[in-house]
Design an enzyme around this catalytic site. Structure first.
Site, short mmCIF file in Angstrom:
data_model
loop_
_atom_site.label_atom_id
_atom_site.label_comp_id
_atom_site.label_asym_id
_atom_site.label_seq_id
_atom_site.Cartn_x
_atom_site.Cartn_y
_atom_site.Cartn_z
CB SER A 1 -0.89 0.16 1.11
OG SER A 1 -0.46 -0.22 2.28
CG HIS B 1 10.50 -12.10 0.83
ND1 HIS B 1 9.85 -12.60 1.85
CD2 HIS B 1 9.19 -11.76 0.21
CE1 HIS B 1 8.69 -12.66 2.04
NE2 HIS B 1 8.24 -12.41 0.98
CG ASP B 2 7.89 -7.46 2.60
OD1 ASP B 2 7.90 -8.64 2.44
OD2 ASP B 2 6.90 -7.03 2.21
CB THR B 3 9.32 -11.76 5.50
OG1 THR B 3 7.96 -11.27 5.15
CG2 THR B 3 9.21 -12.27 6.89
CG ASN C 1 3.29 -16.47 4.08
OD1 ASN C 1 3.84 -15.08 3.94
ND2 ASN C 1 4.04 -17.54 3.76
CD GLN D 1 -3.28 -2.80 6.29
OE1 GLN D 1 -3.31 -3.14 5.21
NE2 GLN D 1 -1.89 -2.82 6.81
#
Length: 468
Positions: free
Chosen positions: A14, A238-240, A298, A306
């Site tokens: 987002s 990868h953000d994680t 996950n 949200q």
């Protein structure tokens, strides 16, 4: 002596941020330089990413650093996983960049399992089955637009494509590649035999590079556009993968929860678990820094909250949302937060109500009831995941470290501590950006190894134990 700056471009589903980091008196300092919106767009009947917009924002934030006189020695980009572009020989994008929330992969799991049984697929890569994984997206392209696969010469995940636009170099990165379900968990390389089984061309995939690898300098044209020259370095893209690097006191006795749009809950391991027991529990063995494995599950996460918030008529602050949820704590219905009906509904309120009706539970009607229903359901899912981790590993864990934007949600943290009976620690908030910066600093030998970098995180950022 002037500060040496590093730039993390952290892009979520987002929004995205440019965060400068530097070391000052042994502590990591951060400054947010630029923030921008990211959203899905409808294109050709599909939900897609607007990569032209994203790249414009990436360069705009980089220009801002120059305008402020804080030129970074390197820049790293991280995003979500699984989504990708296909490039032709000339570097042109083939087809729209369809997003993981699109429905094109429906039924693609069955197409894959006709060629290789689900159990054998998991035994090869240890990756949790999620219908939006890259392997199912590629099978959808093979079915619907096979001409694109015929023309394609490169498979680049979203951060890799943005790096390509900056440097002209096509470089695949390990941590994000594992989310494709096309990397062998044992060899930590592309599973070439699996590609042959599925009919996916080998030529699309290049060498897998580990975090800390230099992609290259900016092209001359990009350096002129941005106003300075710098080096593009691979973080855990990868953000994680980046967020887990920033868990401040990661140990064998702790579980992490990277809390954001998605919740990623698990442990850090040096050896993958691709057993049938692990598959049945739906755990994944995603790649981590320096050949570690992120053994995790996950979970839908704050996405549901949200989505509810966007539908409410009043623009509540987060503090007001916590108070409303607290008021609704009499409500007893719970939902399976990982149910496919919550992935991309037109109305999250209706999706929650329909699920409760379908399962014979009381339907939430008020904002208080809707919020508490989601909060309670998330906490229940977290507690169940902890129990499954302990069952699969045969050991007890005494602490949970919550990092990322969701760690600011005091109400959920408290429910997590109550539901699990574990000591819960919250922080740092900017875990993904910090992990991105750590990879760049490790490449630059600011820290000798990850434990030293994590110790600096613990010293630099506010981490608090959650009171029940």
């Amino acid at each position: 002596m002037a500060n040496k700056y590093y730039l993390a471009v952290d892009i979520g589903a987002s929004s995205g941020r440019h965060i400068l980091g530097w070391l000052e008196k042994g502590k990591i300092r951060l400054e947010e330089i630029y923030r921008f919106e990211n959203k899905l767009v409808k294109q050709g009947g599909h939900l897609c990413w607007d990569l032209e917009h994203l790249f414009h924002e990436v360069t705009a934030g980089m220009k801002k650093c120059g305008e402020l006189g804080r030129v970074p020695v390197s820049v790293g980009i991280d995003t979500w996983g699984v989504d990708f572009v296909l490039l032709d020989e000339g570097g042109n994008v083939l087809g729209p960049t369809v997003a993981y929330r699109d429905g094109r992969t429906k039924g693609m799991d069955e197409e894959v399992y006709k060629l290789i049984p689900e159990e054998k697929l998991y035994a090869r890569n240890g990756i949790q089955k999620q219908l939006f994984n890259s392997v199912y997206q590629l099978m959808a392209i093979k079915r619907d637009t096979p001409q694109l696969l015929e023309k394609a010469r490169s498979f680049l995940m979203v951060p890799e494509y943005l790096n390509f636009l900056l440097t002209g170099q096509r470089a695949n990165e390990y941590t994000n590649a594992t989310t494709s379900q096309l990397v062998n968990a044992q060899t930590q390389d592309w599973d070439w035999e699996l590609m042959d089984i599925l009919g996916i061309p080998r030529r699309l995939f290049g060498k897998l590079n580990m975090p800390k690898t230099v992609v290259g300098p900016l092209t001359d044209k990009m350096a002129e556009t941005i106003g300075y020259q710098t080096e593009v370095v691979l973080p855990a893209t990868h953000d994680t993968g980046s967020a887990v690097m920033a868990v401040p006191t990661m140990s064998e006795d702790s579980i992490y929860l990277s809390s954001g749009t998605w919740s990623l809950m698990g442990i850090e391991r040096l050896i993958p678990d691709c057993t049938e027991q692990s598959r049945k529990h739906n755990f994944t063995n995603e790649g981590g820094y320096h050949c570690r494995y992120r053994y995790l599950k996950n979970i839908m996460g704050m996405w549901m909250m949200q989505s509810l918030r966007r539908e409410f008529k009043h623009a509540y602050s987060f503090e007001e949302l916590y108070q409303l949820a607290h008021i609704g704590r009499y409500f007893t219905s719970v939902v399976d937060v990982n149910d496919a009906s919550f992935l991309a509904p037109d109305s999250m309120i209706k999706a929650v109500q329909d699920y409760c009706e379908k399962t014979g539970q009381e339907k939430p009607e008020t904002e208080c009831e809707l919020l508490y229903c989601i909060y309670k359901s998330l906490a229940k899912c977290y507690a169940q995941t902890v129990a499954e981790i302990e069952e699969v590993t045969g050991k007890q864990y005494d602490t949970i470290h919550v990092v990322g934007g969701g760690c600011q949600d005091r109400f959920l943290n408290k429910l997590l501590a109550q539901a699990t009976g574990k000591a819960v620690f919250a922080g740092p908030v900017e875990a993904t950006a910090i992990g991105n910066l750590l990879a760049q600093m490790l490449k630059d030998k600011v820290f000798s190894d990850l434990p030293e970098a994590r110790a600096a995180v613990a010293k630099s950022f506010d981490v608090k134990q959650v009171e029940i």
